[in-house]
Design a protein around this motif. Structure first.
Motif, PDB file in Angstrom:
ATOM      1  N   SER A  41      11.522  -3.695   7.426  1.00  0.00           N
ATOM      2  CA  SER A  41      11.729  -4.914   8.214  1.00  0.00           C
ATOM      3  C   SER A  41      10.775  -6.013   7.757  1.00  0.00           C
ATOM      4  N   GLU A  42      11.174  -7.255   7.974  1.00  0.00           N
ATOM      5  CA  GLU A  42      10.364  -8.395   7.534  1.00  0.00           C
ATOM      6  C   GLU A  42       8.978  -8.368   8.165  1.00  0.00           C
ATOM      7  N   GLY A  43       8.925  -8.123   9.474  1.00  0.00           N
ATOM      8  CA  GLY A  43       7.636  -8.122  10.159  1.00  0.00           C
ATOM      9  C   GLY A  43       6.701  -7.056   9.635  1.00  0.00           C
ATOM     10  N   ASN A  44       7.235  -5.854   9.365  1.00  0.00           N
ATOM     11  CA  ASN A  44       6.398  -4.758   8.879  1.00  0.00           C
ATOM     12  C   ASN A  44       5.861  -5.035   7.485  1.00  0.00           C
ATOM     13  N   ILE A  45       6.679  -5.653   6.625  1.00  0.00           N
ATOM     14  CA  ILE A  45       6.229  -5.963   5.263  1.00  0.00           C
ATOM     15  C   ILE A  45       5.164  -7.053   5.300  1.00  0.00           C
ATOM     16  N   ARG A  46       5.356  -8.062   6.137  1.00  0.00           N
ATOM     17  CA  ARG A  46       4.342  -9.125   6.257  1.00  0.00           C
ATOM     18  C   ARG A  46       3.034  -8.568   6.810  1.00  0.00           C
ATOM     19  N   LEU A  47       3.142  -7.671   7.796  1.00  0.00           N
ATOM     20  CA  LEU A  47       1.948  -7.037   8.351  1.00  0.00           C
ATOM     21  C   LEU A  47       1.257  -6.180   7.299  1.00  0.00           C
ATOM     22  N   ALA A  48       2.045  -5.483   6.490  1.00  0.00           N
ATOM     23  CA  ALA A  48       1.477  -4.641   5.425  1.00  0.00           C
ATOM     24  C   ALA A  48       0.699  -5.493   4.428  1.00  0.00           C
ATOM     25  N   TYR A  49       1.251  -6.660   4.082  1.00  0.00           N
ATOM     26  CA  TYR A  49       0.532  -7.556   3.171  1.00  0.00           C
ATOM     27  C   TYR A  49      -0.801  -7.967   3.783  1.00  0.00           C
ATOM     28  N   LEU A  87      12.087   0.154  -2.134  1.00  0.00           N
ATOM     29  CA  LEU A  87      12.415   1.208  -1.177  1.00  0.00           C
ATOM     30  C   LEU A  87      13.824   1.752  -1.385  1.00  0.00           C
ATOM     31  N   ALA A  88      14.728   0.908  -1.864  1.00  0.00           N
ATOM     32  CA  ALA A  88      16.122   1.326  -2.039  1.00  0.00           C
ATOM     33  C   ALA A  88      16.254   2.429  -3.085  1.00  0.00           C
ATOM     34  N   ASP A  89      15.452   2.375  -4.128  1.00  0.00           N
ATOM     35  CA  ASP A  89      15.472   3.420  -5.163  1.00  0.00           C
ATOM     36  C   ASP A  89      14.050   3.532  -5.710  1.00  0.00           C
ATOM     37  N   ASP A 118       2.897  -0.572  -5.380  1.00  0.00           N
ATOM     38  CA  ASP A 118       3.028   0.756  -4.780  1.00  0.00           C
ATOM     39  C   ASP A 118       2.126   0.886  -3.557  1.00  0.00           C
ATOM     40  N   ARG A 119       0.954   0.266  -3.625  1.00  0.00           N
ATOM     41  CA  ARG A 119       0.060   0.283  -2.461  1.00  0.00           C
ATOM     42  C   ARG A 119       0.675  -0.472  -1.284  1.00  0.00           C
ATOM     43  N   LEU A 120       1.386  -1.565  -1.581  1.00  0.00           N
ATOM     44  CA  LEU A 120       2.044  -2.323  -0.521  1.00  0.00           C
ATOM     45  C   LEU A 120       3.153  -1.493   0.129  1.00  0.00           C
ATOM     46  N   VAL A 121       3.907  -0.768  -0.669  1.00  0.00           N
ATOM     47  CA  VAL A 121       4.939   0.120  -0.134  1.00  0.00           C
ATOM     48  C   VAL A 121       4.300   1.212   0.725  1.00  0.00           C
ATOM     49  N   GLN A 122       3.212   1.797   0.240  1.00  0.00           N
ATOM     50  CA  GLN A 122       2.530   2.843   1.006  1.00  0.00           C
ATOM     51  C   GLN A 122       2.001   2.306   2.335  1.00  0.00           C
ATOM     52  N   GLN A 123       1.495   1.073   2.322  1.00  0.00           N
ATOM     53  CA  GLN A 123       0.992   0.468   3.556  1.00  0.00           C
ATOM     54  C   GLN A 123       2.127   0.275   4.557  1.00  0.00           C
ATOM     55  N   CYS A 124       3.305  -0.127   4.082  1.00  0.00           N
ATOM     56  CA  CYS A 124       4.480  -0.263   4.951  1.00  0.00           C
ATOM     57  C   CYS A 124       4.815   1.073   5.612  1.00  0.00           C
TER      58      CYS A 124
END
Length: 606
Positions: A41-49, A87-89, A118-124
């Protein structure tokens, strides 16, 4: 009252309600199937950043050479779409291998540093998994968990001695824990916790099997240095926590009465009396008798080997009678001593461990030598920062003053010889009041070293604090739990956060859009010029100094003002600007603030 600077970050992007819902559902025993939608979700990705950029490691490059600086200049749209595409693949990049020295040893600890994306994906992923896992974890697991710390773990161990009279402990050292976690077992444990999104489990599996540069694809272990690795390690050892707990602490026979069960169990059953206290992979089982401790030792070694496929270090694992020998835990040394003149009363005495004292001496000596080579404000501040770190961490030790006196005596010759040409000594009473407030219990005549105008903190100026047990109803995922962390949560309302989210500029960078929230919070929802409460329907956001003239996207260069003030700042006509200024009735300080901004944009002052 605990203070957490990141407590409201979830609210910044309207994710707090979602996390609270996940926490409540997990506590209710629900299973979770569509987590990837929340993760992407947009909010979760922004929060992860936002959370990632606050991490000191975000400036460290992975194998692709990129850091957080390579992301912050991208737009929201670009960052969100990139994460969703990954995340899709998901195909993680290789992990950079870094070896760091282990304290007090010639060996080196391997770290695995993923690439920044990859760290940003892990944070999400971490942000969504944490509220699900929290209610499933044992009460007395303290490492890598929000709001908990080493002081709570030490306090629990001390309480088991002082209150429950558990004078024996089982010390077990897991050999290379992070390097030996079984991947298959871990994925099954994740499934058991109720995380049933197979797409997410597949991504976690790929993270575990990320290629390590120069070494290949690992078959076991979680890479130290990964954002999600601490949570995964908690999941692995959570099974150990509950296995120990269910044999005594939380064991409930069918006909158990409210009182007297434990006394009955000690006399008439073969149950083992023991309580686990764990911080990451460092744990103790506190016992009342030597026989119980021995049984726990052998049973735990067998459990780790057969159930978790982990080996122990035999030379570091043992049963300790703390009335005769001390036991080390998280840098502290715990010893049980007679209390006063009583024959059967005992109390725990805590010190810095020998290894911790040696490390403190070595570290501070190196910083003193650095001051000699580079007598600057930064060198002194590095020394003072190290002193404060030692004092803040070990201040809960009962014998901390004597421990730090030992460190101080070892440093005196180095200070006297190395700093005699670059510094001078003054009595403590002659230092400024602000400095005196930082050092507790120092006598007026004590000699304090000054390097120019900078003063070295005395290592013995520590304020002892009694360790406090963790309050189990403190959590970041309920309204009541958050109130116990920080009572002042309503400086900026949820409605204002929602308005800020809607007002994001799609043409700006993600860094600017993120820091504008920080600027609004710093202003406490007031206009930067007039000081009046802002109407969210009539407020404007801008940089105090434009990028073309050296301005940045940092929060201290961003301001929110009322609509009419915004018109005044960018008004070309001097007479019209003066007329608008008179209507505002600003004092001299606010007028100067206004004119500084006008000058930054090349307009005439008024």
């Amino acid at each position: 009252m605990l203070k957490k600077t990141k407590l409201r970050y979830n609210e910044y992007y309207d994710m707090q309600e979602a996390f609270d819902s996940l926490y409540a559902a997990s506590k209710n025993g629900n299973n979770f199937y569509k987590l990837l939608e929340i993760i992407g979700s947009e909010g979760n990705i922004r929060l992860a950043y936002r959370n990632l950029k606050k991490n000191n490691g975000s400036a460290t490059a992975g194998t692709d050479g990129k850091t957080i600086d390579d992301i912050k200049n991208l737009s929201d749209y670009e960052v969100i779409n990139t994460v969703r595409f990954m995340l899709a693949d998901y195909k993680p990049s290789s992990v950079r291998r870094v070896l760091i020295p282990k304290p007090g040893s010639d060996k080196k600890r391997p770290l695995g540093i993923p690439c920044i994306w990859d760290r940003l994906v892990q944070q999400c992923i971490l942000q969504v998994l944490e509220p699900i896992c929290e209610p499933k974890f044992h009460n007395h697991s303290y490492g890598f968990r929000p709001n908990r710390g080493a002081d709570h773990a030490v306090s629990r161990a001390v309480s088991m001695v002082n209150v429950a009279r558990h004078y024996y402990c089982v010390d077990i050292d897991i050999q290379g824990f992070f390097d030996n976690v079984d991947h298959g077992k871990l994925l099954k444990q994740i499934w058991t916790l109720g995380i049933r999104d197979k797409r997410l489990i597949c991504i976690i599996s790929k993270i575990l099997k990320s290629e390590i540069e120069g070494e290949g694809i690992p078959t076991k272990g979680t890479p130290q240095g990964g954002i999600i690795s601490p949570l995964l390690s908690l999941i692995v050892l959570n099974e150990l926590d509950w296995w120990v707990s269910n044999q005594w602490e939380t064991f409930k026979p069918q006909r158990m009465k409210s009182k007297g069960w434990l006394s009955y169990a000690r006399k008439y059953t073969n149950l083992k009396d023991g309580y686990i206290v764990r911080y990451a992979d460092d744990f103790k089982i506190m016992c009342r008798t030597y026989d119980d401790a021995q049984r726990w030792y052998h049973a735990t070694v067998d459990f780790l080997k057969t159930r978790l496929r982990l080996d122990i270090s035999p030379e570091k694992s043992k049963v300790v009678n703390m009335r005769k020998n001390s036991s080390n835990f998280l840098g502290f040394k715990i010893k049980v001593l007679p209390k006063g003149n009583t024959r059967y009363g005992f109390i725990a005495k805590t010190d810095m461990s020998e290894k911790a004292i040696k490390k403190a001496k070595t570290n501070l000596k190196a910083k003193i030598i650095n001051i000699r080579k580079h007598p600057s404000h930064m060198a002194v501040e590095n020394y003072n920062s190290a002193v404060r770190g030692i004092q803040n961490y070990y201040c809960i030790a009962t014998n901390i003053y004597n421990n730090l006196t030992d460190v101080n005596y070892a440093l005196l010759p180095t200070i006297r010889i190395r700093l005699r040409d670059v510094g001078k000594t003054v009595p403590f009473r002659e230092t400024d009041i602000e400095f005196q407030q930082k050092a507790t219990g120092i006598r007026d005549e004590t000699k304090i070293v000054k390097i120019g105008s900078e003063t070295l903190l005395p290592i013995t100026g520590v304020h002892h604090k009694s360790p406090m047990n963790f309050s189990q109803d403190v959590t970041s995922y309920t309204a009541e739990g958050r109130k116990k962390i920080h009572h002042n949560l309503e400086t900026v309302s949820k409605t204002q956060f929602e308005a800020l989210a809607k007002g994001r500029d799609p043409n700006e960078t993600i860094e600017f859009n993120d820091n504008r929230i920080s600027a609004f919070v710093v202003q406490q929802g007031n206009c930067y010029i007039t000081g009046r409460k802002l109407n969210v329907q009539d407020m404007r956001c801008f940089r105090k100094k434009p990028l073309s003239k050296g301005g940045t996207d940092k929060h201290d260069n961003i301001a929110f003002v009322e609509g009419r003030v915004f018109k005044l700042i960018f008004c070309n006509t001097v007479n019209e600007a003066k007329s608008m200024l008179n209507e505002l009735k600003l004092d001299d300080v606010r007028k100067n603030r206004l004119n500084r901004i006008r000058q930054n944009y090349g307009y005439q002052t008024i």
